[in-house]
Write a protein that holds these residues in place. Sequence first.
Motif, PDB file in Angstrom:
ATOM      1  N   MET A   1       0.820  -1.135  -0.030  1.00  0.00           N
ATOM      2  CA  MET A   1      -0.038  -0.024  -0.124  1.00  0.00           C
ATOM      3  C   MET A   1       0.868   1.395  -0.011  1.00  0.00           C
ATOM      4  SD  MET A   1      -3.276  -0.892   0.371  1.00  0.00           S
ATOM      5  CE  MET A   1      -4.199  -1.948   1.030  1.00  0.00           C
ATOM      6  N   ILE A   2       0.409   2.089  -0.602  1.00  0.00           N
ATOM      7  CA  ILE A   2       1.179   3.698  -0.813  1.00  0.00           C
ATOM      8  C   ILE A   2       0.465   4.685  -0.175  1.00  0.00           C
ATOM      9  CG2 ILE A   2       2.142   5.293  -2.419  1.00  0.00           C
ATOM     10  CD1 ILE A   2       3.557   2.502  -2.160  1.00  0.00           C
ATOM     11  N   ARG A   3       0.540   5.351   0.817  1.00  0.00           N
ATOM     12  CA  ARG A   3       0.011   6.680   1.510  1.00  0.00           C
ATOM     13  C   ARG A   3       0.545   7.856   0.661  1.00  0.00           C
ATOM     14  NH1 ARG A   3      -4.277   6.914   4.550  1.00  0.00           N
ATOM     15  NH2 ARG A   3      -3.473   5.088   5.598  1.00  0.00           N
ATOM     16  N   HIS A   4      -0.483   8.711  -0.014  1.00  0.00           N
ATOM     17  CA  HIS A   4      -0.025   9.898  -0.506  1.00  0.00           C
ATOM     18  C   HIS A   4      -0.972  10.856  -0.029  1.00  0.00           C
ATOM     19  CE1 HIS A   4       0.153  12.397  -4.078  1.00  0.00           C
ATOM     20  NE2 HIS A   4      -1.371  12.547  -4.086  1.00  0.00           N
ATOM     21  N   VAL A   5       0.194  11.689   0.897  1.00  0.00           N
ATOM     22  CA  VAL A   5      -0.401  13.020   1.686  1.00  0.00           C
ATOM     23  C   VAL A   5      -0.067  14.208   0.736  1.00  0.00           C
ATOM     24  CG1 VAL A   5      -0.222  13.910   3.857  1.00  0.00           C
ATOM     25  CG2 VAL A   5      -0.307  11.563   3.577  1.00  0.00           C
ATOM     26  N   VAL A   6      -0.977  15.156   0.415  1.00  0.00           N
ATOM     27  CA  VAL A   6      -0.772  16.380   0.038  1.00  0.00           C
ATOM     28  C   VAL A   6      -1.363  17.428   0.615  1.00  0.00           C
ATOM     29  CG1 VAL A   6      -0.913  17.727  -1.937  1.00  0.00           C
ATOM     30  CG2 VAL A   6      -0.762  15.183  -2.422  1.00  0.00           C
ATOM     31  N   MET A   7      -0.694  18.540   0.920  1.00  0.00           N
ATOM     32  CA  MET A   7      -1.140  19.644   1.660  1.00  0.00           C
ATOM     33  C   MET A   7      -0.978  21.119   0.894  1.00  0.00           C
ATOM     34  SD  MET A   7       0.491  18.618   5.373  1.00  0.00           S
ATOM     35  CE  MET A   7       2.045  18.329   4.874  1.00  0.00           C
ATOM     36  N   TRP A   8      -1.876  22.025   1.116  1.00  0.00           N
ATOM     37  CA  TRP A   8      -1.897  23.128   0.303  1.00  0.00           C
ATOM     38  C   TRP A   8      -2.310  24.334   1.427  1.00  0.00           C
ATOM     39  CZ3 TRP A   8      -4.951  19.133  -1.095  1.00  0.00           C
ATOM     40  CH2 TRP A   8      -4.359  18.399  -2.314  1.00  0.00           C
ATOM     41  N   ASN A   9      -1.716  25.448   1.060  1.00  0.00           N
ATOM     42  CA  ASN A   9      -2.159  26.928   1.610  1.00  0.00           C
ATOM     43  C   ASN A   9      -3.317  27.464   0.621  1.00  0.00           C
ATOM     44  OD1 ASN A   9      -1.393  26.907   4.016  1.00  0.00           O
ATOM     45  ND2 ASN A   9       0.782  27.514   3.390  1.00  0.00           N
ATOM     46  N   TYR A  10      -4.079  28.208   1.107  1.00  0.00           N
ATOM     47  CA  TYR A  10      -5.098  28.843   0.065  1.00  0.00           C
ATOM     48  C   TYR A  10      -4.372  29.963  -0.764  1.00  0.00           C
ATOM     49  CZ  TYR A  10      -8.744  27.617   3.449  1.00  0.00           C
ATOM     50  OH  TYR A  10      -9.605  26.806   4.420  1.00  0.00           O
ATOM     51  N   THR A  89      -5.263  27.190  -4.781  1.00  0.00           N
ATOM     52  CA  THR A  89      -4.202  26.915  -3.814  1.00  0.00           C
ATOM     53  C   THR A  89      -2.833  27.301  -4.141  1.00  0.00           C
ATOM     54  OG1 THR A  89      -3.914  24.661  -4.430  1.00  0.00           O
ATOM     55  CG2 THR A  89      -5.645  24.787  -2.975  1.00  0.00           C
ATOM     56  N   LYS A  90      -2.003  27.310  -3.184  1.00  0.00           N
ATOM     57  CA  LYS A  90      -0.591  27.420  -3.429  1.00  0.00           C
ATOM     58  C   LYS A  90       0.009  26.746  -2.350  1.00  0.00           C
ATOM     59  CE  LYS A  90      -0.023  31.396  -0.020  1.00  0.00           C
ATOM     60  NZ  LYS A  90       0.269  32.586  -0.012  1.00  0.00           N
ATOM     61  N   ASP A  91       1.674  26.677  -2.392  1.00  0.00           N
ATOM     62  CA  ASP A  91       2.414  25.911  -1.307  1.00  0.00           C
ATOM     63  C   ASP A  91       2.167  24.689  -1.306  1.00  0.00           C
ATOM     64  OD1 ASP A  91       3.529  28.575  -1.254  1.00  0.00           O
ATOM     65  OD2 ASP A  91       2.313  29.024   0.778  1.00  0.00           O
ATOM     66  N   ARG A  92       1.999  23.899  -2.547  1.00  0.00           N
ATOM     67  CA  ARG A  92       1.629  22.483  -2.222  1.00  0.00           C
ATOM     68  C   ARG A  92       2.876  21.633  -1.656  1.00  0.00           C
ATOM     69  NH1 ARG A  92       3.189  17.872  -5.408  1.00  0.00           N
ATOM     70  NH2 ARG A  92       1.297  16.423  -5.572  1.00  0.00           N
ATOM     71  N   ALA A  93       2.732  20.796  -0.656  1.00  0.00           N
ATOM     72  CA  ALA A  93       3.600  19.944  -0.181  1.00  0.00           C
ATOM     73  C   ALA A  93       3.057  18.415  -0.186  1.00  0.00           C
ATOM     74  CB  ALA A  93       3.957  20.075   1.121  1.00  0.00           C
ATOM     75  N   CYS A  94       3.919  17.480  -0.384  1.00  0.00           N
ATOM     76  CA  CYS A  94       3.602  16.067  -0.802  1.00  0.00           C
ATOM     77  C   CYS A  94       4.207  15.117  -0.264  1.00  0.00           C
ATOM     78  CB  CYS A  94       3.365  15.867  -2.240  1.00  0.00           C
ATOM     79  SG  CYS A  94       2.855  14.229  -2.817  1.00  0.00           S
ATOM     80  N   VAL A  95       4.078  13.967   0.399  1.00  0.00           N
ATOM     81  CA  VAL A  95       4.866  13.089   0.787  1.00  0.00           C
ATOM     82  C   VAL A  95       4.060  11.742   0.448  1.00  0.00           C
ATOM     83  CG1 VAL A  95       5.800  11.666   3.004  1.00  0.00           C
ATOM     84  CG2 VAL A  95       5.479  14.254   2.989  1.00  0.00           C
ATOM     85  N   ASP A  96       4.853  10.938  -0.127  1.00  0.00           N
ATOM     86  CA  ASP A  96       4.173   9.479  -0.322  1.00  0.00           C
ATOM     87  C   ASP A  96       5.340   8.541   0.131  1.00  0.00           C
ATOM     88  OD1 ASP A  96       2.570  10.501  -2.495  1.00  0.00           O
ATOM     89  OD2 ASP A  96       3.966  10.496  -3.981  1.00  0.00           O
ATOM     90  N   TYR A  97       4.653   7.441   0.910  1.00  0.00           N
ATOM     91  CA  TYR A  97       5.410   6.492   1.448  1.00  0.00           C
ATOM     92  C   TYR A  97       4.696   5.009   1.427  1.00  0.00           C
ATOM     93  CZ  TYR A  97       2.447   7.394   5.524  1.00  0.00           C
ATOM     94  OH  TYR A  97       1.263   7.734   6.383  1.00  0.00           O
ATOM     95  N   ARG A  98       5.442   3.817   1.710  1.00  0.00           N
ATOM     96  CA  ARG A  98       4.856   2.672   1.677  1.00  0.00           C
ATOM     97  C   ARG A  98       4.337   2.306   3.267  1.00  0.00           C
ATOM     98  NH1 ARG A  98       9.275   2.526  -1.540  1.00  0.00           N
ATOM     99  NH2 ARG A  98       8.845   1.496  -3.608  1.00  0.00           N
ATOM    100  N   GLU A  99       3.256   1.712   3.139  1.00  0.00           N
ATOM    101  CA  GLU A  99       2.877   1.401   4.738  1.00  0.00           C
ATOM    102  C   GLU A  99       3.072  -0.167   4.870  1.00  0.00           C
ATOM    103  OE1 GLU A  99      -1.224   2.524   5.541  1.00  0.00           O
ATOM    104  OE2 GLU A  99      -0.456   4.508   5.873  1.00  0.00           O
TER     105      GLU A  99
END
Length: 99
Positions: A1-10, A89-99
């Motif tokens: 399984m792959i976790r995909h987490v993305v975060m943004w600011n307005y 949105t702006k300032d995208r940050a992303c982390v992908d990792y294996r669970e």
Amino acid sequence: MIRHVVMWNYADGFTPNENTQNAEKMKALLEELPELIDGIVELKVQINAMPSSNRNIMLDSLFESEEALAAYIVHPEHKRVGEFVRAVTKDRACVDYRE
């Protein structure tokens, strides 16, 4: 399984009310994607960040495999939703990792 987490600011230039409306629409659009794209195990969007946060919106999703994540990235429905997301949105940050 792959976790995909993305975060943004307005994005700049929106009123607080517009930011709330944009976040709600973004949440609705993103949370429809598991019905439209194979390989998504779960997907949820948080739009009620606490003041201690340095991002306003978070996507937390789980994919069956790296191949499923790769297919999601290029899927036409993801690209369609991405157009709206990038517009508000702006300032995208992303982390992908294996669970």
